[in-house]
Design a protein around this motif. Structure first.
Motif, PDB file in Angstrom:
ATOM      1  N   THR A  27       0.727  -1.063  -0.129  1.00 23.03           N
ATOM      2  CA  THR A  27       0.066   0.078   0.155  1.00 23.03           C
ATOM      3  C   THR A  27       0.658   1.113  -0.198  1.00 23.03           C
ATOM      4  O   THR A  27       0.439   2.358  -0.691  1.00 23.03           O
ATOM      5  N   ARG A  28       1.800   1.294   0.779  1.00 20.75           N
ATOM      6  CA  ARG A  28       2.786   2.402   1.013  1.00 20.75           C
ATOM      7  C   ARG A  28       3.749   2.543  -0.110  1.00 20.75           C
ATOM      8  O   ARG A  28       3.987   3.769  -0.673  1.00 20.75           O
ATOM      9  N   TYR A  29       4.377   1.312  -0.553  1.00 21.32           N
ATOM     10  CA  TYR A  29       5.397   1.353  -1.819  1.00 21.32           C
ATOM     11  C   TYR A  29       4.898   0.726  -2.941  1.00 21.32           C
ATOM     12  O   TYR A  29       5.154  -0.549  -3.328  1.00 21.32           O
ATOM     13  N   PRO A  30       3.591   1.014  -3.400  1.00 20.21           N
ATOM     14  CA  PRO A  30       3.346   0.205  -4.925  1.00 20.21           C
ATOM     15  C   PRO A  30       4.329   0.287  -5.835  1.00 20.21           C
ATOM     16  O   PRO A  30       4.896   1.238  -6.255  1.00 20.21           O
ATOM     17  N   GLY A  31       4.606  -0.984  -6.329  1.00 14.31           N
ATOM     18  CA  GLY A  31       5.335  -1.186  -7.587  1.00 14.31           C
ATOM     19  C   GLY A  31       7.078  -1.302  -6.935  1.00 14.31           C
ATOM     20  O   GLY A  31       7.926  -1.576  -7.787  1.00 14.31           O
ATOM     21  N   ASN A  32       7.159  -1.190  -5.757  1.00  9.93           N
ATOM     22  CA  ASN A  32       8.564  -1.190  -5.523  1.00  9.93           C
ATOM     23  C   ASN A  32       9.070  -2.765  -5.428  1.00  9.93           C
ATOM     24  O   ASN A  32       8.439  -3.684  -4.877  1.00  9.93           O
ATOM     25  N   VAL A  33      10.296  -2.812  -5.850  1.00 11.51           N
ATOM     26  CA  VAL A  33      10.545  -4.135  -6.433  1.00 11.51           C
ATOM     27  C   VAL A  33      10.812  -4.959  -4.974  1.00 11.51           C
ATOM     28  O   VAL A  33      10.841  -6.282  -4.742  1.00 11.51           O
ATOM     29  N   HIS A  34      11.347  -4.363  -3.854  1.00 10.80           N
ATOM     30  CA  HIS A  34      11.652  -5.028  -2.658  1.00 10.80           C
ATOM     31  C   HIS A  34      10.237  -5.388  -2.067  1.00 10.80           C
ATOM     32  O   HIS A  34      10.256  -6.657  -1.501  1.00 10.80           O
ATOM     33  N   ALA A  35       9.235  -4.623  -2.014  1.00  9.49           N
ATOM     34  CA  ALA A  35       7.934  -4.877  -1.463  1.00  9.49           C
ATOM     35  C   ALA A  35       7.319  -6.142  -2.521  1.00  9.49           C
ATOM     36  O   ALA A  35       6.785  -7.030  -1.840  1.00  9.49           O
ATOM     37  N   GLN A  36       7.763  -5.980  -3.883  1.00  7.77           N
ATOM     38  CA  GLN A  36       7.006  -7.116  -4.600  1.00  7.77           C
ATOM     39  C   GLN A  36       7.678  -8.489  -4.347  1.00  7.77           C
ATOM     40  O   GLN A  36       7.051  -9.543  -4.127  1.00  7.77           O
ATOM     41  N   ARG A  37       9.150  -8.222  -3.910  1.00  6.45           N
ATOM     42  CA  ARG A  37       9.762  -9.549  -3.919  1.00  6.45           C
ATOM     43  C   ARG A  37       9.307 -10.054  -2.420  1.00  6.45           C
ATOM     44  O   ARG A  37       9.004 -11.452  -2.394  1.00  6.45           O
TER      45      ARG A  37
END
Length: 395
Positions: free
Chosen positions: A215-225
């Motif tokens: 929610t806070r970091y949409p699209g962030n690669v680390h959040a996605q991983r």
């Protein structure tokens, strides 16, 4: 708005930018005593990307990364010395103070809330490391003592208690700020071989953090991983739970779950059709050497006890990805090994067979011995113990 207030507000904003505030250029700087060179790397999802080697001036350094609109994870390290991870958001100026000969958890970090939070995590782990070292020293000193067993139990209890307290503190940090990117450094933390926040115990925190980060970091690669990892963990937990339930459903003393599968000719055969017989359910495959090695014994036992009311219900796990002609291999193995009883079945799905999840086993050969009412008498028996159990069931 009052012109004087407007003027003061604009002046404050300009001063903030001039002093390197939130609207200024992001940077990592500071002084690490004794460090002549400092390596700077960007932390990716699967590797480190080394960006620069800084030559310090009496330990002082400054690194200005290429501007980014997203939070980035950097690591600075000394030559064969410290390693320190930092989270740098746009406009932040991180200040680092430390000594190159000291562990990185003794450093001081300011200018970035997430990096400061990560340092507090490092300090908690540092305290654990120091405690472990001190306990190891006591352990070494007391190994020859007559009271060593008692001392060792006390040392283990002290360390275990400290780890439990640290795990509780880390879990609380995540619960209080589930959307902090620094949480990604907390979940993998281990002490020795023990993970402080194992997924099976703290999965609620994993899921809360995943939702908050995306929610806070949409699209962030680390959040996605991290999201991918959480989904993988969830699948593993679900599989483990399904396996546990299968073991319970097919435990000794339970009525065996029924199984209906086609034989080599396509005729459906049901395990429940053999009620009134003592039945050995044998899970095997043509590619399984230990299974094939058991074939002569199974043939011998079938010949010895069939007329007394003994049957074998053979379930093949042929059909793996490496078997281009699974059905042919299955049929040939039945003939080659002389497995002349009629009840041979398989859905030719290999380890994806319905029977593996139904009965809760993870390796073959595997057997279930059933009484005449379909109740499970034994699990996993082979050889002499199996024959003794068959004889007892036929009485």
């Amino acid at each position: 708005m009052n012109p004087r207030i407007l003027f003061l507000s604009l002046l404050a904003a300009l001063l903030t930018q001039a002093c390197g505030g939130p609207m200024g250029q992001a940077s990592i700087q500071g002084t690490i005593a004794g460090a002549e060179k400092i390596l700077v790397a960007r932390v990716g999802t699967d590797r480190l990307e080394y960006l620069d080697t800084l030559t310090t001036s009496n330990g002082s350094f400054e690194y200005t990364p290429v501007s980014s609109e997203e939070v980035e994870i950097y690591m600075i390290e000394g030559m064969d010395a410290f390693r320190l991870s930092l989270l740098l958001s746009p406009g932040e100026q991180i200040e680092v103070q430390g000594d190159a000969v000291q562990p990185s958890y003794t450093f001081q970090v300011s200018g970035s809330a997430d990096s400061e939070r990560l340092m507090s995590v490092n300090q908690k782990m540092g305290a654990l490391i120091e405690l472990m070292d001190s306990l190891d020293a006591v352990n070494s000193e007391q190994m020859q003592s007559e009271a060593y067993p008692k001392i060792r139990r006390s040392l283990d209890s002290t360390m275990s208690g400290a780890m439990d307290r640290t795990a509780t503190e880390l879990a609380l940090m995540i619960e209080q700020e589930p959307d902090a990117l620094s949480n990604l450094f907390i979940f993998p933390l281990t002490m020795g071989r023990m993970q402080l926040l194992p997924p099976d115990t703290y999965f609620a925190q994993y899921e809360d953090c995943e939702r908050a980060l995306n929610t806070r970091y949409p699209g962030n690669v680390h959040a996605q991983r991290f999201s991918q990892r959480v989904q993988s963990i969830k699948s593993q937990i679900e599989a483990q739970e399904a396996f546990r339930k299968a073991e319970e459903n097919a435990a000794v003393g339970q009525i065996v779950p029924d199984l209906r599968l086609p034989d080599p000719n396509g005729k459906e055969r049901a395990l429940s059709d053999l009620r009134g017989k003592v039945v050995l359910v044998d899970f095997w495959a043509s590619w399984c050497r230990p299974c094939r090695a058991e074939s002569p014994e199974l043939v011998r036992m079938y010949s010895a006890y069939n007329e007394m009311g003994f049957e074998i219900f053979s379930v093949s796990l042929d059909g793996t990805e490496r078997q281009p002609n699974a059905k042919e291999a299955w049929i040939n193995a039945i003939a080659d090994d002389g497995l002349y009883w009629p009840n041979h079945v398989s859905d030719l799905q290999g380890w994806n067979a319905s029977s593996t999840s139904l009965y809760g086993f993870q390796s073959i050969p595997f057997t279930l011995l059933l009484d005449r009412d379909g109740k499970i008498l034994e699990r996993g028996l082979r050889g002499a113990p199996l024959e003794a159990a068959i004889q007892n069931a036929l009485k």
